[in-house]
Design a protein around this motif. Structure first.
Motif, PDB file in Angstrom:
ATOM      1  N   LYS C  81     -23.482  37.893  17.037  1.00  0.00           N
ATOM      2  CA  LYS C  81     -24.714  38.780  17.218  1.00  0.00           C
ATOM      3  C   LYS C  81     -25.413  38.933  18.318  1.00  0.00           C
ATOM      4  O   LYS C  81     -25.647  38.641  18.784  1.00  0.00           O
ATOM      5  N   TRP C  83     -28.774  40.106  19.989  1.00  0.00           N
ATOM      6  CA  TRP C  83     -30.171  40.168  19.667  1.00  0.00           C
ATOM      7  C   TRP C  83     -31.530  40.819  20.095  1.00  0.00           C
ATOM      8  O   TRP C  83     -31.245  41.129  21.064  1.00  0.00           O
ATOM      9  N   ASN C  84     -31.743  41.501  19.531  1.00  0.00           N
ATOM     10  CA  ASN C  84     -33.165  42.686  20.054  1.00  0.00           C
ATOM     11  C   ASN C  84     -34.352  41.689  18.979  1.00  0.00           C
ATOM     12  O   ASN C  84     -33.965  41.847  18.067  1.00  0.00           O
ATOM     13  N   ARG C  86     -38.484  43.328  18.788  1.00  0.00           N
ATOM     14  CA  ARG C  86     -39.792  44.740  19.625  1.00  0.00           C
ATOM     15  C   ARG C  86     -41.195  44.384  19.403  1.00  0.00           C
ATOM     16  O   ARG C  86     -41.455  44.436  20.700  1.00  0.00           O
ATOM     17  N   ILE C 113     -34.444  35.589  13.683  1.00  0.00           N
ATOM     18  CA  ILE C 113     -33.880  36.389  13.489  1.00  0.00           C
ATOM     19  C   ILE C 113     -35.456  36.419  12.190  1.00  0.00           C
ATOM     20  O   ILE C 113     -36.274  35.827  12.207  1.00  0.00           O
ATOM     21  N   PRO C 114     -35.618  38.153  11.791  1.00  0.00           N
ATOM     22  CA  PRO C 114     -36.277  38.680  11.001  1.00  0.00           C
ATOM     23  C   PRO C 114     -37.499  37.619  10.427  1.00  0.00           C
ATOM     24  O   PRO C 114     -36.688  37.251   9.582  1.00  0.00           O
ATOM     25  N   ASP C 171     -40.146  41.183  14.548  1.00  0.00           N
ATOM     26  CA  ASP C 171     -39.894  41.823  14.522  1.00  0.00           C
ATOM     27  C   ASP C 171     -38.258  42.073  15.462  1.00  0.00           C
ATOM     28  O   ASP C 171     -38.700  42.976  16.336  1.00  0.00           O
ATOM     29  N   SER C 172     -36.932  41.203  14.690  1.00  0.00           N
ATOM     30  CA  SER C 172     -36.378  41.334  15.365  1.00  0.00           C
ATOM     31  C   SER C 172     -35.069  41.571  14.405  1.00  0.00           C
ATOM     32  O   SER C 172     -35.123  41.893  13.840  1.00  0.00           O
ATOM     33  N   THR C 173     -33.832  42.029  15.282  1.00  0.00           N
ATOM     34  CA  THR C 173     -32.681  42.322  14.611  1.00  0.00           C
ATOM     35  C   THR C 173     -31.173  41.179  15.885  1.00  0.00           C
ATOM     36  O   THR C 173     -31.639  41.071  16.343  1.00  0.00           O
ATOM     37  N   GLU C 175     -27.525  41.356  15.033  1.00  0.00           N
ATOM     38  CA  GLU C 175     -26.296  42.455  14.663  1.00  0.00           C
ATOM     39  C   GLU C 175     -25.077  41.864  15.618  1.00  0.00           C
ATOM     40  O   GLU C 175     -25.240  42.333  16.833  1.00  0.00           O
TER      41      GLU C 175
END
Lengths: 436, 436, 436
Positions: C81, C83-84, C86, C113-114, C171-173, C175
């Motif tokens: 997946k 990963w981003n 902020r 992971i968030p 504060d990550s995603t 997906e």
């Protein structure tokens, strides 16, 4: 001709467990006790002393005793007459034994023909042998193939002998009989054989050859108790004529011998196995190049036989002052050195047993070890764990051209770590055997 | 084209006897006397000086003098016009010869075209050559393939020349004629040839090339007197153009040349022979890697010719200060060094002559050397005698893959001992030749 | 999938001219400026930071950006997946950010992971990573393939944290999305390819991997401007999964790859090219043996792929203290070192471009170089000029078995001198190509 282990099925214990569990010093003590029992016996290349020694080894390992008649032709040689000796001495004019076989069997030139005469010292001198550079030691001398008689003594003993007449007696016999040797074979999962050979013809000399005879017996006893891939054949035979006799009588067997060790040196894969184990043992060691002036590897490696046989010695023959003198006695060997050597031999055998050539079954890029639990999940660390390095080396080099021992040498990782990592990869289905 | 020895049958003397009997210093003295006679002559790549030098060598060895006409095409080259010189000088304004060819033939740029002019020093300078870093020595310079003229002198001579007008004379000729070279061939038992070549074009220079010319002649004379397996071909030819000319005119012969030595270096089996002999000679020595900037081995080893020719030098060209200067004179060579080099060359030739590949005819285990009188009868001694060791090494390695020189290298035993032991084993029927 | 140079015909400039004309320090300065721009971005093996970095490189070289969907199967692996991130921080009880992603993106365990929770330090500790032996540096850690979260910090920061409750936010995603990589291909005269690969997934770390990313881009720009024999393919891809993805999607291309360099090490002919250039560079250098624990050469050299790919590094990974810590920052790289490395890479590429195997077209003896203007006309001098030596070596070894790089190694002459001499010999008709 060989004796199988008296048991219903093969033992299930692994060699690596055996190595973990043995106590080298306890093993060394058992070996030392046996050396002590063998020390007083007067061995030669034939005769009752050799026969009795082999029977004593049967308490440790049920070896088969072979008897080959005098006169048997073995390649370019002939099995000689059997030699036996009861007593020998030189008496001075007042009847004192100035040289007495009962004190040391080294005093007699081994294989001396019988003699019983009176003679002047002048005449006797050509039959007396000393080692002037080590004047307190009796040298060990033999005359197997030319009929002769003589006495060996210290230089000091010779110097004390005054001119005059002496009574000389060698109460020996040299008559048709047999050459004796011992053989013991452990059947493994395959008929591929490892030959472990030691010469057994030296009289009261401890390092050369009692330590080898005894270590071979202790080793056989330990290997008997574990499951093995190779079969193991142990030989206790007189030097030169014994190995020649065995080779001449066993030519059909030779093609099965994949590795051999004369208890000292090493050749072919054995060479590499021994070098690897010694390199990781913490001991100083030297790999000596093969020379044709060693022990029975001279015969095993002759061009028409050409077996991959090496030799294993702590100190090479001829490289220590005590070699072939009365100073190679019970103080010259120690239980701890015997135990260490046994452990080294077991580790060498472990390499022979566990080495193999595998194929990486997932050869395109690395397999994802992490999802199989074989790799740390945390990235970014500087150094891979030793086990992971071993697995990466194996995966990279397992192209069917490199065996595990190659990989151990190339990577600098001890063989047992490589072997364990290969086991894990096989269990994970990532590594498969190369069918030869 | 070659001359055979004027005798009825081949000589029966062995090379090893010849080596035993020669007196190196006496040989060196004879060589030195010949160098002294050759030293004053002005040699070049053609001309009377070269021709006269080869005739002088005929007193030592009856070499054939070949004359190849100018203009002959030899591979990519052409035999040049013949150069001869009678006199040359530079006179100052009062008529004194400040530079005089009669004092040293190095004073003339070798192959200078004739010139007879008056000119100012300013104009003359571009024709003057010195060696400023060794200001008392005359450098040796040539211009064979571009027409030019010039004088070589010491730096001090140049510094003493004052501005003014000088009379310049080079009384030379450059006309169609011949290139001369000498050749001498000794027929051995086979047509396989060893080529021994030396360049002969340098004027008054002793180490380079008179020592080589003279040693080749002395060597030929010594070899002529012994029975030989190989045939030997000696060449005295001008550098580069001489070897190229010989090669171009003798292509059919080349396949017979099995070894070659340009008197200095060595290649192929010769390489190994030289290395072995030097290693056991007690002299410091260096095996230099082949480089394409040596002497005539550049031609012999060019890829389209590719003969196994090496070179043999005591001090490589360009590695001593005196190289190509007037300091390479009669004090730079000594009878003792010449004699030693001759002895080394004979030993190298002994290896070429006696080397061979044999089969152990009793390959299964060791043969019983003792009953053939080839082994001590007394056992137990620490070290085998040297001769026994040599025999054991030969028996072990004579599987058809190793020649005696291989065995000498592997065992560390001097070649002549290996060769003698092989002789004994052949006599005993234990070793047979490998038919190639 | 690849982009051709937007030009009408191939450039006519030679690589050797390009090498002569570049100013290493100016190149280093341009590279350093680009490193500075890339440094603050939080890269990972997927995500916007990686994407944005590749777009920034497009200012230097028009690379193609590829996007491979999450879930794509690539050999034994799956594209993960995307990963981003902020923001991320740990706040103490008074609301201060004691750890702040905005100060250094190394503070977050890469691929966390968030999370958004309050927890006691006791509970938090198992999520905190430090490097106690370098207590002022933040370590770099990742967890790509096991879902986890964590913070990295200096040992001193950890020691200052008092017991109590903390607010933790990542504060990550994570997906479904894409894995990004950049590719740029220069078409040469042939389709034979040189692969130049660098990993591009590390966040704020300068030597590892920004220097490689940037040098690859500068190198591509310089090569684009010259005529080339090989085609060149540049890859900027995340470590391990990126090279595996590219290999899995490009199997048909692999047979064209003749050489490869992971910007650090080297293999096969590349190995020899790199070793040669370094040996003549005046820099200290070590040829490291291949180990399977490097960067993407682990994938390129896996037994089922087996490309001749090496790696090139000034300091190997793991051999400097700053490796994978916040100390690998903008002060750890310098314009001058970047420029020097670029120059070394160009010289290595010059060897790959200019190496070749030739035949001496005049193989019988040396050709007469003098009449072709390739050899001094004055004889007798002690040493040949370097160019003449290079020509003699080439003529002697050009038998179709040795390429120019072999000749450079054997002779000890720098490759560019050998290459120039070979050019002169080809122009003179003395050397011809070997058709393979």
């Amino acid at each position: 001709m060989t004796r199988l282990r008296n048991q219903t099925g093969p033992p299930s214990r692994h060699l690596s467990e055996q190595i973990q569990s043995i106590d080298p010093l306890a093993e060394g003590n058992k070996g030392y006790a046996l050396i002590k029992a063998l020390y007083p016996i007067c061995r030669s290349i034939t005769g009752n002393g050799l026969r009795q020694s082999l029977r004593l080894l049967q308490d440790t390992v049920p070896l088969v005793l072979h008897e080959v008649p005098s006169g048997t032709e073995v390649f370019d040689w002939t099995v000689p007459k059997e030699w036996n000796i009861r007593d020998a001495y030189i008496k001075n004019e007042v009847g004192e034994r100035v040289i007495d076989f009962q004190r040391s069997n080294l005093h007699v030139l081994n294989y001396s023909i019988p003699v019983r005469r009176k003679m002047a010292l002048t005449e006797l001198r050509s039959h007396l042998f000393t080692s002037p550079e080590t004047p307190d030691w009796i040298p060990y001398r033999t005359s197997y193939y030319r009929e002769a008689w003589g006495f060996c003594m210290t230089q000091r003993q010779l110097e004390r002998m005054q001119e005059g007449e002496y009574e000389v007696c060698i109460d020996s016999t040299l008559e048709p009989g047999h050459l004796s040797y011992g053989e013991y074979r452990i059947q493994g999962a395959t008929d591929d054989e490892v030959l472990i050979s030691c010469h057994s013809c030296h009289p009261s000399l401890c390092n050369d050859n009692l330590s080898g005879m005894v270590m071979a017996a202790r080793l056989a006893r330990l290997l008997e108790a574990v499951s093995l891939r190779h079969s193991y054949r142990f030989l206790w035979a007189p030097g030169t004529i014994g190995s020649i006799t065995w080779l001449a009588l066993n030519e059909p067997v030779l093609s099965r011998i994949k590795h051999g060790v004369v208890l000292s040196c090493v050749n072919a894969e054995v060479d590499r196995a021994v070098e690897h184990v010694l390199r990781h043992s913490g001991h100083d060691f030297k790999m000596l190049e093969f020379t044709p002036y060693g022990y029975d590897e001279r015969q095993y490696c002759s061009p028409g036989i050409n077996l991959p046989v090496g030799s294993f010695m702590r100190t090479p023959n001829g490289c220590y002052a005590q070699y072939h003198t009365s100073a190679d006695d019970l103080t010259f060997v120690t239980p701890s050195a015997l135990g260490e050597s046994l452990l080294l031999l077991l580790r060498i055998i472990q390499v022979l047993e566990e080495n193999g050539c595998y194929m990486n079954l997932n050869p395109k890029c690395e397999p994802q070890l992490g999802r199989r639990g074989l790799y740390r999940q945390m990235g970014g660390v500087t150094h891979a764990a030793a086990r992971e390095m071993a697995m990466l080396w194996i995966l990279n080099l397992s192209d069917g051209e490199h065996d595990l021992l190659d990989i151990a040498f190339r990577s600098g990782i001890p063989f047992d770590q490589i072997s364990q990592a290969a086991y894990l990869l096989r269990e994970a289905g990532l590594l498969g055997p190369v069918l030869e």
